[in-house]
Every structure is written in C-alpha cells, then in structure tokens.
Write an enzyme that holds these catalytic residues in place. Structure first.
Site: not given
Ligand code: SAH
Length: 393
Positions: A209, A225, A248, A297, A337
C-alpha cells in the site's frame, strides 16, 4: 508415538513441519486430537515432537526438532516471546501499531495466527495442536504483549479439515471491537475484528500500500477488490487525482467510508462502487474509461494447486481487462495470494493477459508480504503473496 515409513523422514530432516497421513507406518498408544507425539523414523530414530491430528491429511505438525524438548507452557512462552521480539525489531514497528505477531509454521507455531491491532489481539487456532494448547497460548499471549483483550476468530474454513468446529468471540477481556483504530504510516484505519474478513485487516499488504501511495501522485487510480479501502486511501493520500474503489461487500465498504472519514483527505476525489469486479471492469471497458494506475488484489482464487486451472482463468480475465483500461505509461499493481499459484506461474498468466489484450508491458517491480509475515526457509508454503508492478508501453 508415530513411526514413519522407510524413507519418509526426508522432509523432516529438512525441517519441514508437516507429516502427511501417507507417511505413517504406524501409530502407537492411541493419541487423541492435538496430543503431543514423538516422531520416529522407520529405524527408530527420534526425529521430532509433533501435534497429532487424527482427522487431517496433515496427520501431525512438528512443534520441535530439538532433542529433549518439552512441549509445555514454557515452550509456548518462549516461542511467542521470540515471535514478538522479531516484530519489535522490524522497521515497520516504527510506522504502525498493527502487525502480525504470529505467522503459524513460520514462527514455529503451526496452526496459530495472531494479529495485533493496537491493544487488541486477534487469534486463530487453526490446527488440532494449536487448539489443544489454546488456554496456555492465550495466557502466554497476554503475558508477552500486555494486551487484555484477545478476540478469537477460529472461524476459518480450514478448521473443519482438522475436525474442529468454528469458534469466535472474546477469549480474554471484552470491548467493542467493530472499529478498532489502527495507524499505518500516518493513515488511520478502523478494523472490524468481529465481522471483518480473516482477522479484520490485510496486514500483509502494508508495504505494498505504501508503494502504491508513492506511485499515485497525479494519477487516475482504480482499486479493485478494495475491501476497506486500503489501497484506495493510500493512493488518495499519495496525491491521486481521482480514485475509484470497487468492492462487492457492503459491510467492507461501510468500513471503507469510515476509514476515509478518519483521515484528512479530500473525499470529493474518491468514489466507492459496490460491484462485482469481473462485471464492473467490463462496464468500464465498454465506457472506454482510462486509468493511470490499476490495483488488482483479488481473494485467494486457488487455495491449493488443485484449483490452479480455474484460478488461472480468473486471474487472466481481470488482468486482461486491467491492461485494456490502462492509459499508455499506466501502471498495474497486480497480486495473487493463492498458495496454489507460484510466482512464475502468476507471471506467465499476467504475460498471457497482456498478449491477449494486445499490449506491451514490462515488470518494474515485485511485491511480497510484509516482514511481519516471515517465511521460514524450510516452509515455502508460507510464501503465498506475490505481486507484480507492470508498466504499459
Ligand atoms: N486490497 C485490500 C484487501 C482485498 S481482499 C486491502 O488492502 O485491504 C479481497 C476483497 O475482494 C474482499 O474484500 C472481497 O470481499 C472482495 N471480493 C471478492 N470477490 C469479489 C468480486 N467478484 N468483486 C468485487 N469484490 C470481490
């Protein structure tokens, strides 16, 4: 006592802590779930002390390879002290009050994960052995950290593989833990320890980040995400012209908005969209949207190598769309991940995505997990987070 088949002691000699059920010749003395067992080679040599897990494919996890070790309260106190002092010595400790204190196998404590959010600890007991020593570990954690509040998030899917039911709630102390305030490089975040994903925050992305923050100045940024807005808020703090965060989960976006409000940033330059990333990227493409910095991510598409094929398709899809949305000279910070997708495979998926998108791009940086997620050299499985920083020609 468990006795290994002939030749199956090799991985233990390299200090890998897992003993698969197929490696066992016989089990003596009828050990119960989480009991400490001595591990012997077929020739009768003492190799290790391990926690027995009768329901898991990983039938035992090594606590210690030391001859004459005892697995008792003193053992856990010592391992936890070592884990805590490693973190205290990290440069990250000067920039944040939220860290992973215990990273399972990599800290010599298989199945135990502990994250610290200011003065609240969040613990996950994910193996039969960790579960067995739960009270001892909780006491030792309180002692080693001085934290009175320990919230348990033993509600991860993997518990079922160990024959353990899910459990969540305060194990020590009590307080409102729906918005634990933490600081990361001068930015304020709120962590929902009770209902958030995993233990509430993705600490492994801390340094990444920061790198995105340093790249964001003057750029149009898309954070896919976004969860609680970690990359989006970092990019805004780094001087992004505009930020669009796509996620989402409605509860995650609620926390993201709280996070935005907790910082002196221009809220007019950021937009949160509650949407499916796969669909929303297509929508943006159809609108001919352009971005100068895209962050991908996603969640773990492939927890194990068995799911790698479908996962590869999903990674390729989002990376391909991201390449199409990037302006010339634009940057893509793309992560995986998934334990089941090794770094070279991830790189070839991203290369395939660029090829199919008809763009040329170069890797100018690589990402991994922050240092409070150490990877024990003998346990490559601990190295799950990989990422590429790619520039489009
Ligand atoms: N980048 C974030 C962590 C991401 S974790 C950080 O730095 O804190 C992955 C995220 O993707 C989760 O919040 C999950 O709810 C979301 N997610 C999973 N599938 C998804 C989709 N198809 N569309 C949008 N979000 C999604």
């Amino acid at each position: 006592m468990i006795v290994l088949k002939r030749g199956r002691e090799k991985s233990l000699r390299r200090r890998h802590p897992w003993i698969y059920s197929g490696a066992l010749e016989r089990v003596e003395g009828n050990p119960g779930s989480g009991d400490t067992v001595e591990v012997r080679s077929a020739a009768g040599e003492r190799l290790a002390l391990a926690a027995y897990s009768p329901h898991s494919q990983i039938r035992a996890r090594v606590w210690s390879f030391a001859a004459g070790a005892a697995i008792d309260a003193g053992f856990f106190a010592q391992r936890l002290e070592a884990a805590a002092s490693l973190r205290a010595a990290l440069p990250d400790a000067r920039h944040t009050n939220a860290m992973r204190l215990v990273h399972g196998e990599c800290d010599g404590l298989p199945g135990l994960v502990v994250d610290r959010y200011a003065d609240v600890l969040v613990a996950q007991f994910l193996s039969a052995g960790a579960e067995r020593w739960r009270e001892t570990i909780l006491d030792a954690l309180a002692e080693a950290t001085g934290c009175e509040a320990i919230y348990e998030r033993s509600d991860a899917e993997v518990r079922s593989l160990e024959g353990l039911p899910p459990r969540a709630g305060f194990a020590r102390g009590n307080r409102n833990a729906r918005r634990c305030p933490i600081v990361e490089y001068g930015l304020n975040f709120r962590v929902d320890v009770e209902e958030g994903q995993k233990t509430g925050f993705f600490l492994d992305q801390r340094e990444n980040r920061q790198r995105v923050r340093a790249l964001a100045a003057g750029r149009e940024v898309l954070d896919c995400f976004s969860y609680t807005g970690g990359f989006a808020i970092a990019a805004l703090a780094g001087g992004a012209r505009r930020v669009l965060a796509v996620e989402s989960s409605a509860p995650a976006l609620e926390v993201a908005r709280d996070n935005l409000a907790a910082n002196p940033l221009d809220a007019g330059r950021i937009e949160f969209a509650q949407a499916d990333v796969f669909a929303h990227l297509r929508l943006l493409r159809d609108r001919a949207a352009r971005f100068d910095l895209v962050v991908l991510d996603p969640p773990k598409f492939a927890p194990t190598a068995a799911q790698a094929k479908n996962a590869a398709r999903a990674y390729k899809d989002i990376n391909l769309l991201a390449f199409k949305l990037l302006a010339p000279g634009g940057l893509l910070a793309t992560f995986s991940c998934s334990g089941g997708i090794a770094a070279p495979l991830f790189q070839s998926i991203v290369a395939g995505a660029a090829l199919d998108a008809g763009v040329e791009a170069k890797i100018i940086g690589r990402f991994g997990a922050a240092a409070d997620h150490p990877v024990a050299l003998e346990f490559p499985e601990g190295d799950y987070l990989k990422g590429l920083l790619v520039v489009k020609n």
